[in-house]
Design a protein around this motif. Structure first.
Motif, PDB file in Angstrom:
ATOM      1  N   ILE A 131      72.242  79.872  48.753  1.00  0.00           N
ATOM      2  CA  ILE A 131      70.865  79.776  49.253  1.00  0.00           C
ATOM      3  C   ILE A 131      70.268  78.407  48.953  1.00  0.00           C
ATOM      4  O   ILE A 131      69.438  77.903  49.716  1.00  0.00           O
ATOM      5  CB  ILE A 131      69.989  80.892  48.653  1.00  0.00           C
ATOM      6  CG1 ILE A 131      70.534  82.265  49.044  1.00  0.00           C
ATOM      7  CG2 ILE A 131      68.547  80.774  49.114  1.00  0.00           C
ATOM      8  CD1 ILE A 131      69.725  83.429  48.516  1.00  0.00           C
ATOM      9  N   THR A 132      70.690  77.773  47.863  1.00  0.00           N
ATOM     10  CA  THR A 132      70.091  76.509  47.444  1.00  0.00           C
ATOM     11  C   THR A 132      70.147  75.432  48.524  1.00  0.00           C
ATOM     12  O   THR A 132      69.111  74.819  48.833  1.00  0.00           O
ATOM     13  CB  THR A 132      70.751  76.009  46.142  1.00  0.00           C
ATOM     14  OG1 THR A 132      70.494  76.954  45.105  1.00  0.00           O
ATOM     15  CG2 THR A 132      70.204  74.656  45.737  1.00  0.00           C
ATOM     16  N   PRO A 133      71.307  75.128  49.126  1.00  0.00           N
ATOM     17  CA  PRO A 133      71.294  74.099  50.174  1.00  0.00           C
ATOM     18  C   PRO A 133      70.396  74.469  51.346  1.00  0.00           C
ATOM     19  O   PRO A 133      69.698  73.606  51.897  1.00  0.00           O
ATOM     20  CB  PRO A 133      72.764  74.018  50.598  1.00  0.00           C
ATOM     21  CG  PRO A 133      73.538  74.572  49.457  1.00  0.00           C
ATOM     22  CD  PRO A 133      72.662  75.635  48.865  1.00  0.00           C
ATOM     23  N   ALA A 134      70.402  75.745  51.722  1.00  0.00           N
ATOM     24  CA  ALA A 134      69.603  76.162  52.883  1.00  0.00           C
ATOM     25  C   ALA A 134      68.111  76.018  52.617  1.00  0.00           C
ATOM     26  O   ALA A 134      67.379  75.413  53.411  1.00  0.00           O
ATOM     27  CB  ALA A 134      69.947  77.610  53.245  1.00  0.00           C
ATOM     28  N   ILE A 362      78.222  80.390  55.660  1.00  0.00           N
ATOM     29  CA  ILE A 362      77.161  81.240  55.127  1.00  0.00           C
ATOM     30  C   ILE A 362      75.829  80.507  55.130  1.00  0.00           C
ATOM     31  O   ILE A 362      74.786  81.074  55.508  1.00  0.00           O
ATOM     32  CB  ILE A 362      77.522  81.716  53.703  1.00  0.00           C
ATOM     33  CG1 ILE A 362      78.754  82.632  53.754  1.00  0.00           C
ATOM     34  CG2 ILE A 362      76.353  82.448  53.063  1.00  0.00           C
ATOM     35  CD1 ILE A 362      79.301  82.991  52.389  1.00  0.00           C
ATOM     36  N   VAL A 363      75.828  79.227  54.703  1.00  0.00           N
ATOM     37  CA  VAL A 363      74.583  78.444  54.654  1.00  0.00           C
ATOM     38  C   VAL A 363      73.992  78.282  56.054  1.00  0.00           C
ATOM     39  O   VAL A 363      72.785  78.443  56.253  1.00  0.00           O
ATOM     40  CB  VAL A 363      74.846  77.080  53.991  1.00  0.00           C
ATOM     41  CG1 VAL A 363      73.640  76.161  54.167  1.00  0.00           C
ATOM     42  CG2 VAL A 363      75.145  77.255  52.515  1.00  0.00           C
ATOM     43  N   LEU A 376      63.418  82.348  53.229  1.00  0.00           N
ATOM     44  CA  LEU A 376      64.534  82.261  52.286  1.00  0.00           C
ATOM     45  C   LEU A 376      64.074  82.468  50.857  1.00  0.00           C
ATOM     46  O   LEU A 376      64.827  82.986  50.019  1.00  0.00           O
ATOM     47  CB  LEU A 376      65.219  80.899  52.425  1.00  0.00           C
ATOM     48  CG  LEU A 376      66.296  80.802  53.513  1.00  0.00           C
ATOM     49  CD1 LEU A 376      66.699  79.352  53.730  1.00  0.00           C
ATOM     50  CD2 LEU A 376      67.515  81.633  53.135  1.00  0.00           C
ATOM     51  N   ALA A 377      62.856  82.044  50.544  1.00  0.00           N
ATOM     52  CA  ALA A 377      62.334  82.239  49.186  1.00  0.00           C
ATOM     53  C   ALA A 377      62.254  83.722  48.845  1.00  0.00           C
ATOM     54  O   ALA A 377      62.345  84.108  47.672  1.00  0.00           O
ATOM     55  CB  ALA A 377      60.961  81.591  49.047  1.00  0.00           C
ATOM     56  N   SER A 378      62.088  84.560  49.859  1.00  0.00           N
ATOM     57  CA  SER A 378      62.053  86.004  49.630  1.00  0.00           C
ATOM     58  C   SER A 378      63.426  86.548  49.251  1.00  0.00           C
ATOM     59  O   SER A 378      63.531  87.634  48.671  1.00  0.00           O
ATOM     60  CB  SER A 378      61.550  86.725  50.895  1.00  0.00           C
ATOM     61  OG  SER A 378      60.235  86.312  51.211  1.00  0.00           O
ATOM     62  N   ALA A 379      64.469  85.795  49.601  1.00  0.00           N
ATOM     63  CA  ALA A 379      65.827  86.226  49.247  1.00  0.00           C
ATOM     64  C   ALA A 379      66.306  85.579  47.965  1.00  0.00           C
ATOM     65  O   ALA A 379      67.341  85.971  47.419  1.00  0.00           O
ATOM     66  CB  ALA A 379      66.786  85.873  50.388  1.00  0.00           C
ATOM     67  N   TYR A 380      65.556  84.609  47.485  1.00  0.00           N
ATOM     68  CA  TYR A 380      65.997  83.792  46.355  1.00  0.00           C
ATOM     69  C   TYR A 380      65.486  84.361  45.036  1.00  0.00           C
ATOM     70  O   TYR A 380      64.335  84.765  44.945  1.00  0.00           O
ATOM     71  CB  TYR A 380      65.467  82.369  46.536  1.00  0.00           C
ATOM     72  CG  TYR A 380      66.241  81.293  45.810  1.00  0.00           C
ATOM     73  CD1 TYR A 380      67.580  81.440  45.511  1.00  0.00           C
ATOM     74  CD2 TYR A 380      65.613  80.107  45.454  1.00  0.00           C
ATOM     75  CE1 TYR A 380      68.281  80.444  44.873  1.00  0.00           C
ATOM     76  CE2 TYR A 380      66.306  79.089  44.814  1.00  0.00           C
ATOM     77  CZ  TYR A 380      67.643  79.267  44.532  1.00  0.00           C
ATOM     78  OH  TYR A 380      68.334  78.267  43.888  1.00  0.00           O
TER      79      TYR A 380
END
Length: 635
Positions: A131-134, A362-363, A376-380
């Motif tokens: 998730i970090t790169p995305a 995946i990214v 994405l923050a909601s998945a992080y």
């Protein structure tokens, strides 16, 4: 008398040139992830899902939570304490797991549980790592929306372009880019973060009061139990804490600590406080306080710098994933994969094509599927909070066994940190329906594969040993009526040094010859990063030798090179051009009657075994010196 060499010339500040280089390298690689968190942390805290109102008490309470999270989780736990738990200089959750297992009896339930917990943590590390790169590159490119809403359509395409280019260059010597670009970019990035923070703090210095922990307590008092869920946004500020420990072996504890204490932490806190001051002055700025705090003339340069910084952070995550995968491969938790060394000067710089392309797929899917950094923050954070808890548990075990003088205060500290980790887990679990399920599901899938591979290899070895012949009783009988001896050396690889290798039996059966020298070779991976005694040789007479090659989990098992380098100290003499390697290649067949694993796991292991990289390539055995003999094994 000054005994320093020219390469260690001292700077007026007291640091040698090499120390400064390591410190700035740590700023770029170790703190790349956490250093880009200001792009989205405060913005996500004021997203509608948390229902916060940008008033005085809420802003100061939020900033206080961010400040004390950085101080307790990153500064105290990772930078100050856990960096001391090095496994002969190496760090990361697998290194910590192997260090912990040294202090429990092998084969006990405790050893099993520590192994399971450690590997689960490594799987979760991958789950959040993709998730970090995305999220970071998306957050940087989303600055275009502040420049002009009409540029919104360019955000996704530009983000994908940057990410695909980043993954595509991994096959090359990325250390060259790191040296030439990432160090200066990191220095400029943290300087700009601090400068922006100071400029914005001057608008409302009231935010400096946020360093008082009473504001964090007041935040929870005002928002009651629901206030704990804001930790789901606050955790974004400490994302990358695990990377601090993972990169320990690359930079060392002292450069990492210096970079954090004197550069990274002050820059981050000044920027967060500056964003808070901006929101106090103009509550509308809460929709993107990072870019709203940049002068209009500086928006485009800041977007370019932010994108470069997020590329830097993403590179650190990708390189860390290669390192963790390599460690897991060496420890026998994942199938063999092709590992390429992309630098002639840095042996630790590796490239694993399978990991690289799977991560890229995946990214890219995350960017397209979620569409924004807010989504994405909601998945992080779900997997990351669980990994942080596992680190705390393993740290407590290490402190109890390894630090008798310090455990009096480290273990109580671990209890406090455990409560903080649990609070983060509770806060992040509400994200699961919003996308947090993805990193957890990915972590569970990876964990299942890791444990299946580990268990399957044990079952496979047990089946091979079941019909095995004891080596010491077989050889005397063989030499009573020996077959024809031929010149040269035959090396037979075997997982069990006490049993006659299948390849040796097949060679006798089909070729009906015996080489002048016969080596029964076992390759072992140790629970330490580097092996201090590479080879153990046992002479068995009549030209037979048992050889044990030992590699650390950070080393590349180059078998021919290790044999040639160490055989000159014993009676065994090997000529590379007159040595043939014999391998037994098993074809695994799942069988419901065996009962070792459920049938679906047997089939999964069989598929993983078929697609694993060949043993010869993994051990760097030249193809023109190799003979493979097949065998079918039911598990």
């Amino acid at each position: 008398m000054n005994t320093s060499s020219p390469s260690q010339s001292q700077h007026p500040g007291g640091l040698s040139a090499s120390a400064r280089g390591l410190m700035f390298g740590a700023m770029a690689i170790v703190f790349g992830d956490i250093g880009t968190s200001p792009l989205y942390t405060i913005k996500e805290a004021f997203s509608p899902q948390y229902g916060l109102v940008a008033n005085h008490d809420t802003v100061l309470g939020l900033l206080s939570l961010v400040f004390w999270s950085l101080m307790l989780v990153v500064t105290l736990k990772y930078v100050t304490v856990i960096l001391r738990a090095d496994n002969e200089g190496e760090g990361g959750i697998i290194a910590l797991m192997t260090l912990t297992r040294r202090f429990v009896a092998k084969g006990t339930r405790s050893a099993y549980l520590i192994g399971v917990v450690g590997i689960f943590g490594a799987a979760l590390f991958f789950g959040d790592g993709v998730i970090t790169p995305a999220i970071s590159v998306l957050a940087a490119v989303e600055g275009l929306q502040v420049v002009s809403p009409r540029l919104n359509g360019l955000v996704i395409p530009l983000t994908l372009l940057v990410l695909v280019a980043l993954f595509s260059i991994q096959r090359y010597d990325t250390a060259r880019f790191t040296r030439l670009l990432f160090g200066p970019i990191a220095g400029l990035w943290f300087f700009v973060l601090a400068l922006m923070g100071v400029m914005n703090i001057l608008h409302d210095p009231e935010v400096l009061k946020a360093v008082n922990p009473l504001w964090a307590a007041q935040f929870f008092a005002d928002h009651t139990f629901g206030g704990i869920f804001i930790l789901g946004a606050v955790i974004l500020a400490v994302s990358g804490g695990e990377a601090i420990y993972t990169d320990l072996g690359r930079f060392g504890a002292r450069p990492i600590r210096r970079a954090w204490y004197f550069f990274v932490l002050p820059a981050l806190m000044l920027n967060y406080l500056g964003q808070g001051a901006l929101v106090l002055e103009n509550p509308e700025a809460a929709r993107n306080p990072f870019y709203m705090g940049v002068p209009e003339w500086g928006l485009v340069p800041m977007i370019l710098l932010s994108t470069a910084a997020t590329v830097m952070a993403s590179q650190a995550v990708i390189a860390g994933s290669f390192s963790v995968a390599h460690q897991a491969m060496q420890m026998g938790y994942i199938p063999r994969m092709t590992v390429r060394h992309t630098s002639s000067s840095n042996i630790s710089q590796i490239y694993i094509p399978a990991i690289n392309w799977w991560m890229m797929a995946i990214v890219v899917g995350l960017v397209v599927g979620f569409g924004s950094s807010s989504a994405l923050a909601s998945a992080y954070g779900v997997s990351m909070s669980m990994t942080m808890l596992i680190d705390t548990v393993l740290l407590a075990v290490v402190a109890r066994a390894l630090w008798p003088r310090w455990r009096v205060w480290v273990i109580p500290l671990c209890i406090v940190l455990l409560m903080i980790d649990l609070a983060f887990i509770v806060a992040n679990f509400v994200k699961i329906p919003l996308g947090g399920w993805f990193p957890v599901a990915l972590g569970v899938v990876l964990f299942t594969m890791l444990r299946t591979w580990r268990r399957g290899r044990k079952l496979l070895r047990a089946e091979i040993q079941k019909d095995g012949i004891d080596l010491r009783t077989f050889l005397p009988g063989l030499m009573l009526a020996p077959p024809v001896r031929v010149p040269g050396t035959a090396v037979f690889l075997t997982a069990d040094k006490h049993v006659v290798p299948h390849a040796f039996l097949h060679n006798l059966k089909h070729n009906k010859v015996l080489h002048e020298q016969n080596v029964f070779l076992t390759v072992a991976t140790l629970n330490v990063p580097y092996s201090h005694k590479r080879m153990v040789v046992e002479q068995m007479g009549d030209g037979f030798y048992k050889v044990l090659l030992r590699f650390g989990f950070m080393e590349t098992p180059d078998v021919p090179q290790a044999l040639m380098q160490t055989c000159d100290v014993c009676e065994l003499v090997l000529d590379p051009m007159d040595t043939t390697y014999f391998l037994s290649r098993e074809n695994v067949v799942a069988c419901v009657r065996r009962g070792g694993m459920p049938l679906w796991r047997d089939k999964l292991f069989g598929a993983m075994h078929r697609n694993a990289a060949p043993v010869a390539g993994y051990f760097h055995i030249p193809g023109n010196r190799l003979v493979e003999l097949g065998a079918q094994v039911e598990i």
